[in-house]
Design an enzyme around this catalytic site. Structure first.
Site, short mmCIF file in Angstrom:
data_model
loop_
_atom_site.label_atom_id
_atom_site.label_comp_id
_atom_site.label_asym_id
_atom_site.label_seq_id
_atom_site.Cartn_x
_atom_site.Cartn_y
_atom_site.Cartn_z
N CYS A 92 0.82 -1.21 0.00
CA CYS A 92 0.00 0.00 0.00
C CYS A 92 0.86 1.26 0.00
N GLU A 106 -25.85 14.64 -2.45
CA GLU A 106 -27.27 14.85 -2.14
C GLU A 106 -28.17 14.11 -3.14
N LYS A 117 -0.35 5.56 -5.90
CA LYS A 117 -1.46 5.61 -6.88
C LYS A 117 -2.34 6.82 -6.60
N TYR A 132 -8.92 -2.94 -11.53
CA TYR A 132 -8.51 -1.76 -10.76
C TYR A 132 -7.19 -1.16 -11.28
N HIS A 169 -26.68 20.84 0.19
CA HIS A 169 -26.72 21.48 -1.12
C HIS A 169 -25.67 22.58 -1.22
N CYS A 194 -1.63 1.84 -2.90
CA CYS A 194 -2.61 2.91 -2.67
C CYS A 194 -1.99 4.31 -2.63
N GLU A 248 -6.72 2.28 -13.37
CA GLU A 248 -6.25 3.44 -12.61
C GLU A 248 -4.96 3.98 -13.22
P1 FAD Z 1 1.41 -6.24 1.86
O1 FAD Z 1 1.11 -4.80 2.08
O2 FAD Z 1 1.63 -6.67 0.46
O3 FAD Z 1 2.70 -6.57 2.75
C1 FAD Z 1 3.35 -7.81 2.70
C2 FAD Z 1 4.82 -7.61 3.04
O4 FAD Z 1 5.42 -8.89 3.31
C3 FAD Z 1 5.63 -6.99 1.92
O5 FAD Z 1 6.45 -5.95 2.42
C4 FAD Z 1 6.49 -8.15 1.43
O6 FAD Z 1 7.70 -7.72 0.86
C5 FAD Z 1 6.71 -8.92 2.71
N1 FAD Z 1 7.06 -10.34 2.51
C6 FAD Z 1 6.57 -11.21 1.59
N2 FAD Z 1 7.10 -12.43 1.79
C7 FAD Z 1 7.94 -12.32 2.85
C8 FAD Z 1 8.76 -13.25 3.55
N3 FAD Z 1 8.80 -14.56 3.21
N4 FAD Z 1 9.52 -12.80 4.58
C9 FAD Z 1 9.49 -11.51 4.95
N5 FAD Z 1 8.71 -10.58 4.34
C10 FAD Z 1 7.93 -11.00 3.31
N6 FAD Z 1 -6.05 -1.03 -1.47
C11 FAD Z 1 -6.90 -0.08 -1.03
O7 FAD Z 1 -7.55 -0.28 0.00
N7 FAD Z 1 -7.03 1.11 -1.68
C12 FAD Z 1 -6.31 1.41 -2.78
O8 FAD Z 1 -6.47 2.48 -3.33
C13 FAD Z 1 -5.42 0.43 -3.26
N8 FAD Z 1 -4.67 0.69 -4.35
C14 FAD Z 1 -3.76 -0.23 -4.77
C15 FAD Z 1 -3.00 0.07 -5.88
C16 FAD Z 1 -2.08 -0.84 -6.33
C17 FAD Z 1 -1.24 -0.50 -7.53
C18 FAD Z 1 -1.91 -2.08 -5.66
C19 FAD Z 1 -0.88 -3.07 -6.13
C20 FAD Z 1 -2.68 -2.39 -4.56
C21 FAD Z 1 -3.62 -1.47 -4.11
N9 FAD Z 1 -4.42 -1.73 -3.01
C22 FAD Z 1 -5.31 -0.80 -2.57
C23 FAD Z 1 -4.35 -3.03 -2.30
C24 FAD Z 1 -3.49 -2.91 -1.01
O9 FAD Z 1 -2.24 -2.34 -1.32
C25 FAD Z 1 -3.31 -4.30 -0.40
O10 FAD Z 1 -4.58 -4.88 -0.20
C26 FAD Z 1 -2.58 -4.25 0.93
O11 FAD Z 1 -1.32 -3.64 0.82
C27 FAD Z 1 -2.39 -5.67 1.48
O12 FAD Z 1 -1.71 -5.63 2.71
P2 FAD Z 1 -1.02 -6.94 3.31
O13 FAD Z 1 -0.63 -6.58 4.69
O14 FAD Z 1 -1.88 -8.11 3.10
O15 FAD Z 1 0.27 -7.18 2.42
P1 NDP Z 2 -7.43 -8.29 -10.82
O1 NDP Z 2 -7.15 -9.69 -10.44
O2 NDP Z 2 -8.52 -7.57 -10.14
O3 NDP Z 2 -7.70 -8.20 -12.41
C1 NDP Z 2 -6.86 -8.78 -13.34
C2 NDP Z 2 -7.17 -8.25 -14.74
O4 NDP Z 2 -6.21 -8.75 -15.66
C3 NDP Z 2 -8.51 -8.67 -15.26
O5 NDP Z 2 -9.04 -7.65 -16.04
C4 NDP Z 2 -8.16 -9.90 -16.11
O6 NDP Z 2 -9.07 -10.13 -17.15
C5 NDP Z 2 -6.85 -9.50 -16.68
N1 NDP Z 2 -5.99 -10.63 -17.03
C6 NDP Z 2 -5.68 -11.69 -16.26
N2 NDP Z 2 -4.82 -12.50 -16.89
C7 NDP Z 2 -4.59 -11.94 -18.11
C8 NDP Z 2 -3.78 -12.30 -19.22
N3 NDP Z 2 -3.03 -13.40 -19.19
N4 NDP Z 2 -3.75 -11.49 -20.29
C9 NDP Z 2 -4.50 -10.37 -20.31
N5 NDP Z 2 -5.29 -9.98 -19.31
C10 NDP Z 2 -5.32 -10.75 -18.21
O7 NDP Z 2 -6.04 -7.58 -10.63
P2 NDP Z 2 -5.49 -6.15 -10.42
O8 NDP Z 2 -4.07 -6.43 -10.67
O9 NDP Z 2 -6.16 -5.09 -11.21
O10 NDP Z 2 -5.78 -5.82 -8.85
C11 NDP Z 2 -5.42 -6.69 -7.78
C12 NDP Z 2 -6.15 -6.30 -6.51
O11 NDP Z 2 -5.55 -5.14 -5.93
C13 NDP Z 2 -7.60 -5.93 -6.72
O12 NDP Z 2 -8.44 -7.06 -6.63
C14 NDP Z 2 -7.89 -4.93 -5.62
O13 NDP Z 2 -8.47 -5.57 -4.50
C15 NDP Z 2 -6.53 -4.36 -5.25
N6 NDP Z 2 -6.51 -2.96 -5.70
C16 NDP Z 2 -7.35 -2.05 -5.13
C17 NDP Z 2 -7.40 -0.75 -5.60
C18 NDP Z 2 -8.35 0.23 -5.00
O14 NDP Z 2 -8.88 0.00 -3.93
N7 NDP Z 2 -8.63 1.34 -5.66
C19 NDP Z 2 -6.55 -0.32 -6.69
C20 NDP Z 2 -5.71 -1.34 -7.23
C21 NDP Z 2 -5.70 -2.62 -6.73
P3 NDP Z 2 -10.33 -11.14 -17.06
O15 NDP Z 2 -11.45 -10.33 -16.48
O16 NDP Z 2 -10.55 -11.55 -18.46
O17 NDP Z 2 -9.92 -12.28 -16.18
#
Ligand code: FAD
Ligand code: NDP
Length: 640
Positions: free
Chosen positions: A202, A620, A210, A343, A615, A207, A347
């Site tokens: 995150c 609203e 982003k 997502y 408003h 997050c 985004e």
């Molecule tokens: P993580 O935050 O992924 O933390 C896991 C940590 O464990 C990492 O630092 C990793 O390096 C470490 N790790 C892994 N394996 C090991 C190991 N064996 N030993 C030691 N360390 C290890 N969510 C929202 O709510 N709002 C958003 O707007 C949003 N935007 C997103 C945008 C993007 C581009 C992405 C990719 C995700 C977004 N998410 C968003 C999703 C959100 O980031 C994740 O749901 C959240 O970070 C998950 O938290 P976590 O604690 O499960 O794992």
């Molecule tokens: P998702 O798993 O949500 O979506 C994957 C996308 O990639 C789908 O559109 C899928 O298509 C497509 N896809 C999968 N495999 C292939 C392939 N081989 N070739 C082409 N297209 C493919 O993944 P994201 O990576 O977008 O997000 C992961 C999670 O991170 C989300 O579920 C969300 O919870 C979290 N997140 C939250 C955000 C927020 O809160 N604003 C922002 C960003 C991430 P198809 O539908 O055909 O399977």
């Protein structure tokens, strides 16, 4: 006395607690509207719970987290390296805490905390316990001879693997509850070589960067609207990618530092080491210099999250990037292809296009699978009118580098999912956003016997986030069937620590989790999509109230007329209870967060209708929704 009362439109038979107050019984309210809250207990339940805690724990402490005497007595048991069970009366339901304190008073004559029991024997409060120890009676009762104990043979009470949103929250909460805690966090660089600091996805590659890039996109829109509002902008605004990246990365750096300090202040040991299981109480950790050591713990929390997936096509790993790299890319990405349609792809494409980059999204099937598909289409249309090109029904086949530089020139070949036809086009940057895989393969979970989903590779857990191995838990993105969202991971981490170490029974409520997609037109939702509502309740039993609209701020620059949209999906069989809330428009995150409370409380449509709006706002609109889909009337707004 039995009677009926009304909450919103829900009529319910319940106990009227007094004649002059139409008060719903707490128990009925809780059972019907908050089934996940801890159950109300009776006095005899309270007494039984106390007996159970005393019987099943060598040391049972009834305590309050903020009480200095409780901290002192827990410190004593920590010093003696003795595992204790603490029921923290200030973190559980207030009524239950009062009943437990009454029961404790009846049993011990003491109404204060701490109230300590060792091996079933009542010791008393803090001073009593310290005195008992001074009199050399405590160690024999604990079974400790010559200063050695076998009561907690492990180095830690809890080791959290993963210092992301969920892991950090859980570790700090457990330490606050007096436990000896360590967090292992280690970031393996992406195939393009990007790595980052403490805080997980995150903060570093999710997050936070982003949302900051989204903000930059919104400012670009505001700049172009500004002239219509009277601003004289002497030159056409130009976006500078390097300045944005520098600002974003500086902010992330300060957050990384803040997390380290917070762990130190919370007394959590930070191990910047990669962990793998040796057995169910032992991990092997490796630091960046390849130095290894074994760490033991009574409990483990797996919170390792996930990493972006790459397609198995030539050139993907060598020339593609993912969200792990994009937010710190040191050069302007140029003409960009985002592959994926959920997502992350949408985004990223949204903010890149608004910076003026030539941006294409390659869609395999549909946009935003799992979301309301009517809104997904509106998002697609909106993005198309804001310079995002969509290639629908195509998948990538190969990426080849045909020119050096930053950015380079890449030739992307792609195939039609319908006809198999191959086409090709040159891009500077290819961003894969095709889903994320859990970081379980390198954890050696088989050594601890932890079961994974054969389909997703995520950890299988019960409703209390416990794996099949009783002392190993999993939360956040790595756990099966949990929404992959930061606040979900944080909530799960805090509540788990309270259940494990403070006697709480409250489970994380994974239902109706609100979320927002920032494309940069924002889409917020809570509850069911129209498709899921139809599947769950039957198409005849749901009604949709909706309207398209133009936010006031878009009227003067004359843009996005009727491109914003609001809809409530209601279940007609439950007095029009709102089962789905959907809003496409400015500030969707802020608006949806507030309305989500109403959806969680099972508000009916008339609650929305009776609410007086603020408003002039976009929110609203939810207080004045009258057009139903079944009426067939147009949802387009023609005036204010
Ligand atoms: P993580 O935050 O992924 O933390 C896991 C940590 O464990 C990492 O630092 C990793 O390096 C470490 N790790 C892994 N394996 C090991 C190991 N064996 N030993 C030691 N360390 C290890 N969510 C929202 O709510 N709002 C958003 O707007 C949003 N935007 C997103 C945008 C993007 C581009 C992405 C990719 C995700 C977004 N998410 C968003 C999703 C959100 O980031 C994740 O749901 C959240 O970070 C998950 O938290 P976590 O604690 O499960 O794992
Ligand atoms: P998702 O798993 O949500 O979506 C994957 C996308 O990639 C789908 O559109 C899928 O298509 C497509 N896809 C999968 N495999 C292939 C392939 N081989 N070739 C082409 N297209 C493919 O993944 P994201 O990576 O977008 O997000 C992961 C999670 O991170 C989300 O579920 C969300 O919870 C979290 N997140 C939250 C955000 C927020 O809160 N604003 C922002 C960003 C991430 P198809 O539908 O055909 O399977």
């Amino acid at each position: 006395m039995q009677d009926s009362i009304q909450i919103g439109n829900v009529k319910t038979d319940t106990l009227i607690e007094s004649k002059w107050e139409n008060v719903i019984s707490r128990k009925v309210f809780r059972d019907r509207y908050h089934p996940n809250m801890a159950p109300i207990m009776s006095s005899s339940d309270a007494a039984a719970r106390i007996e159970e805690a005393i019987k099943s724990n060598k040391v049972a402490i009834f305590s309050k987290t903020y009480c200095p005497f409780c901290k002192k007595v827990k410190g004593l048991f920590n010093e003696l390296n003795t595992t204790y069970y603490a029921l923290e009366l200030d973190v559980i339901d207030k009524n239950e805490a009062a009943l437990l304190q009454d029961a404790l008073k009846q049993r011990t004559g003491m109404s204060t905390v701490p109230n300590v029991f060792v091996s079933g024997q009542h010791i008393g409060g803090c001073d009593d316990t310290l005195k008992f120890h001074q009199q050399e009676k405590l160690l024999p009762l604990l079974g400790i001879e010559n200063g050695t104990t076998n009561s907690n043979p492990f180095e830690y009470d809890l080791v959290v693997i993963g210092g992301g949103s969920g892991g950090l929250a859980a570790s700090k909460e457990a330490a606050k509850l007096g436990k000896k805690v360590a967090v292992c966090d280690f970031v393996k660089p992406s195939p393009a070589g990007t790595a980052w600091g403490l805080g997980g996805t995150c903060v570093n590659v999710g997050c936070i960067p982003k949302k900051l890039m989204h903000q930059s996109a919104l400012l670009g829109q505001a700049l172009s609207d500004a002239t219509a509002f009277g601003w004289k902008v002497s030159e056409a605004p130009v976006h500078d990618w390097a300045t944005l990246v520098e600002g974003v990365q500086n902010h992330i750096g300060s957050l990384n530092w803040g997390y380290r300090v917070a762990l130190k202040q919370a007394n959590v040991t930070y191990l910047n080491e990669f962990a793998e299981f040796v057995d169910d109480h032992t991990i092997l950790t490796t630091n960046k210099r390849n130095k290894t050591r074994q760490v033991t713990s009574r409990d483990f929390l797996i919170a390792v999250g996930g990493r972006p997936r790459y397609p198995d096509i030539p050139g993907a790993l060598e020339y593609g990037v993912t969200s792990d790299d994009l937010f710190s890319l040191p050069y302007n990405p140029g003409k960009t292809l985002c592959i994926g349609a959920s997502y992350i792809a949408l985004e990223c494409a949204g903010f890149l296009a608004s910076f003026g980059m030539d941006t294409t999204v390659m869609v395999r099937s549909i946009l935003l699978r799992g979301f309301d598909q009517q809104i997904a289409s509106l998002i697609g249309e909106h993005m198309e009118t804001h310079n995002v090109r969509f290639l629908r029904g195509w998948i990538p086949v190969s990426i080849e580098k045909i020119g050096d530089g930053t950015p380079a020139n890449l030739l992307v070949k792609y195939k039609s999912t319908e006809t198999g036809e191959i086409q090709q086009e040159e891009y500077n940057t290819v961003v894969f956003a095709i889903g994320r895989d859990p970081c379980t393969p390198n954890l050696k979970l088989q050594n601890a016997g932890v079961e994974l989903s054969s389909k997703t590779g995520k950890v299988l857990t019960n409703e209390a986030d416990q794996s099949n191995i009783p002392n190993i838990y999993a939360i956040g993105d790595v756990a099966e069937n949990r929404p992959e969202l930061t606040p979900v991971a944080i909530q799960a981490g805090i509540l788990l620590a309270k259940r494990l170490y403070a006697g709480s029974k409250v489970l994380t409520d994974y239902d109706k989790v609100p979320t927002t997609v920032f494309t940069p037109m924002e889409y917020g939702c809570c509850g069911l999509s129209e498709e899921d509502a139809e599947a769950k309740y039957g198409a005849n039993n749901i009604e949709v109230y909706h309207t398209a609209f133009q936010p006031l701020e878009c009227a003067v620059p004359k843009r996005d007329e009727n491109r914003c949209y609001a809809k409530l999906i209601v279940n007609k069989l439950e007095n029009e209870r709102v089962v789905g809330f959907h809003y496409l428009g400015p500030n969707a995150g802020e608006i949806t967060q507030g309305f989500a409370v109403a959806i969680k409380l099972n508000a009916t449509k008339d609650v929305f209708d009776n609410l007086i709006g603020i408003h002039p706002t976009c929110a609203e609109i939810f207080t004045t929704l009258t057009i139903t889909k079944s009426s067939g009337l147009s949802a387009l707004k023609t005036g204010c």
